[in-house]
Design a protein around this motif. Structure first.
Motif, PDB file in Angstrom:
ATOM      1  N   ALA A 119       0.566  -1.271   0.296  1.00 35.37           N
ATOM      2  CA  ALA A 119      -0.158   0.020  -0.146  1.00 35.37           C
ATOM      3  C   ALA A 119       0.688   1.730   0.366  1.00 35.37           C
ATOM      4  CB  ALA A 119      -1.251   0.149   1.164  1.00 35.37           C
ATOM      5  N   VAL A 120       2.395   1.576   0.145  1.00 37.51           N
ATOM      6  CA  VAL A 120       3.394   2.213   0.555  1.00 37.51           C
ATOM      7  C   VAL A 120       3.085   2.283  -0.403  1.00 37.51           C
ATOM      8  CG1 VAL A 120       5.124   3.245   0.524  1.00 37.51           C
ATOM      9  CG2 VAL A 120       4.211   1.991   2.511  1.00 37.51           C
ATOM     10  N   PRO A 125      -8.308  -1.257  -3.526  1.00 39.02           N
ATOM     11  CA  PRO A 125      -9.918  -1.390  -2.963  1.00 39.02           C
ATOM     12  C   PRO A 125     -10.325  -1.148  -1.411  1.00 39.02           C
ATOM     13  CG  PRO A 125      -9.614  -2.675  -4.294  1.00 39.02           C
ATOM     14  CD  PRO A 125      -8.471  -2.645  -4.627  1.00 39.02           C
ATOM     15  N   ALA A 126     -10.998  -1.035  -0.877  1.00 36.77           N
ATOM     16  CA  ALA A 126     -11.573  -0.751   0.499  1.00 36.77           C
ATOM     17  C   ALA A 126     -12.258  -2.721  -0.203  1.00 36.77           C
ATOM     18  CB  ALA A 126     -12.149  -0.226   0.676  1.00 36.77           C
ATOM     19  N   GLY A 132     -17.161  -1.363  -9.803  1.00 30.73           N
ATOM     20  CA  GLY A 132     -17.349  -0.457  -9.081  1.00 30.73           C
ATOM     21  C   GLY A 132     -15.601   0.242  -8.738  1.00 30.73           C
ATOM     22  N   ASN A 133     -14.534  -0.237  -8.690  1.00 32.22           N
ATOM     23  CA  ASN A 133     -13.567   0.524  -8.362  1.00 32.22           C
ATOM     24  C   ASN A 133     -12.983   0.933  -9.821  1.00 32.22           C
ATOM     25  OD1 ASN A 133     -12.201  -2.467  -6.843  1.00 32.22           O
ATOM     26  ND2 ASN A 133     -12.935  -1.326  -5.881  1.00 32.22           N
ATOM     27  N   GLY A 178     -11.307   9.438  -1.817  1.00 36.65           N
ATOM     28  CA  GLY A 178     -10.454   8.673  -1.196  1.00 36.65           C
ATOM     29  C   GLY A 178     -10.495   7.447  -0.695  1.00 36.65           C
ATOM     30  N   GLY A 179     -12.453   7.232  -0.274  1.00 34.85           N
ATOM     31  CA  GLY A 179     -12.248   5.982   0.524  1.00 34.85           C
ATOM     32  C   GLY A 179     -12.680   4.321  -0.463  1.00 34.85           C
ATOM     33  N   THR A 180     -12.290   5.008  -1.454  1.00 30.77           N
ATOM     34  CA  THR A 180     -12.959   3.874  -2.121  1.00 30.77           C
ATOM     35  C   THR A 180     -11.797   3.281  -3.057  1.00 30.77           C
ATOM     36  OG1 THR A 180     -13.154   4.744  -4.000  1.00 30.77           O
ATOM     37  CG2 THR A 180     -15.682   4.093  -2.448  1.00 30.77           C
ATOM     38  N   THR A 181     -11.011   3.815  -2.998  1.00 23.92           N
ATOM     39  CA  THR A 181     -10.169   2.940  -4.162  1.00 23.92           C
ATOM     40  C   THR A 181      -8.785   4.123  -3.677  1.00 23.92           C
ATOM     41  OG1 THR A 181      -9.845   4.253  -6.195  1.00 23.92           O
ATOM     42  CG2 THR A 181     -11.507   2.043  -6.065  1.00 23.92           C
ATOM     43  N   GLY A 182      -8.246   4.788  -2.528  1.00 19.29           N
ATOM     44  CA  GLY A 182      -6.805   5.425  -2.522  1.00 19.29           C
ATOM     45  C   GLY A 182      -6.935   6.446  -3.344  1.00 19.29           C
ATOM     46  N   TYR A 183      -8.259   6.618  -4.257  1.00 17.93           N
ATOM     47  CA  TYR A 183      -8.051   8.160  -5.617  1.00 17.93           C
ATOM     48  C   TYR A 183      -6.466   7.864  -6.135  1.00 17.93           C
ATOM     49  CZ  TYR A 183      -6.421  11.107  -1.865  1.00 17.93           C
ATOM     50  OH  TYR A 183      -4.692  11.876  -0.592  1.00 17.93           O
TER      51      TYR A 183
END
Length: 237
Positions: A119-120, A125-126, A132-133, A178-183
């Motif tokens: 993730a760094v 996706p959350a 959807g993503n 930004g909460g769904t995929t990290g934009y």
């Protein structure tokens, strides 16, 4: 500084500071650990601000293949220059990701979770739902590029402070979308660092999630093109 060097340096700065704030928040034993999404969104906004004001006068500070392609679609940038810009941006993204790893290498070693290490470098996706993503990335990038296209030729120049609206735009997108995929909104921000995750000798790392990697690439390019088409249509109306 040539435009291509500027795009390389600007994108490297963008990823160094942007992915750097992610590392600071999620890796173990950093002074910013558990800072949360707001800190990450603010850090990314400042990363954009710094990168844009450093190189805007040399290259226009695209720093994102989706922006470069969208500007070409909108007739604001020469198609012949697109490949060079994209190559410089991708190389800059890889360089920035390498510097993040170098900066936080000891914290990677103290972090056990392989997903956190990934993730760094890149987004994920959350809730994993590829359609959807993909929609999330298209919408977020559409907002980014549609707004940027209205900033390309400002009537009043504020010098380096012209970069501030772009940073605030990224902050708004981060906290709102930004909460769904990290934009990700950019292959240079997601695919280039993902490649570095695959190449670097990170202890205890997992695979680089290539099954998802196409989503931020296709999503960002699609969102950018749609924004450019709508922008051009409105200008002709």
């Amino acid at each position: 500084m040539t435009p291509l060097i500027a795009e390389f340096i600007g994108t490297a700065l963008l990823v160094l500071l942007g992915n750097g704030v992610v590392a600071n928040v999620i890796l173990n034993k950093t002074k910013g650990q558990n800072g949360g999404l707001i800190v990450i969104a603010f850090g990314w906004a400042m990363a954009v601000f710094v990168a844009v004001f450093c190189v805007a006068s040399y290259s226009g500070a695209h720093l994102n293949p989706a922006v470069t392609v969208a500007l070409a679609v909108a007739g604001k940038f020469a198609w012949a220059s697109v490949p060079g810009y994209v190559a410089a941006q991708m190389a800059g993204g890889m360089a920035g990701a390498f510097l993040v790893w170098l900066m936080y290498r000891h914290h990677f070693e103290t972090t056990e979770c392989a997903d956190t290490k990934l993730a760094v470098f890149c987004t994920g996706p959350a809730i994993r739902s590829l359609p959807g993503n993909l929609a999330s990335e298209i919408i977020a990038t559409f907002v980014l590029v549609f707004a940027v296209l209205h900033m390309v030729s400002p009537k009043v120049s504020l010098g380096a402070i012209d970069a501030l609206p772009v940073g605030l735009l990224v902050l708004g997108i981060g906290v709102s979308l930004g909460g769904t995929t990290g934009y990700a909104m950019s292959p240079a921000r997601d695919l280039a660092p993902r490649l570095m995750h695959a190449l670097l000798p990170i202890s205890g790392k997992r695979d680089s999630d290539w099954g998802y990697a196409w989503v931020p690439v296709v999503g960002s390019l699609t969102g950018g093109v749609l924004a450019a088409l709508l922008h051009s249509k409105l200008l002709m109306a």
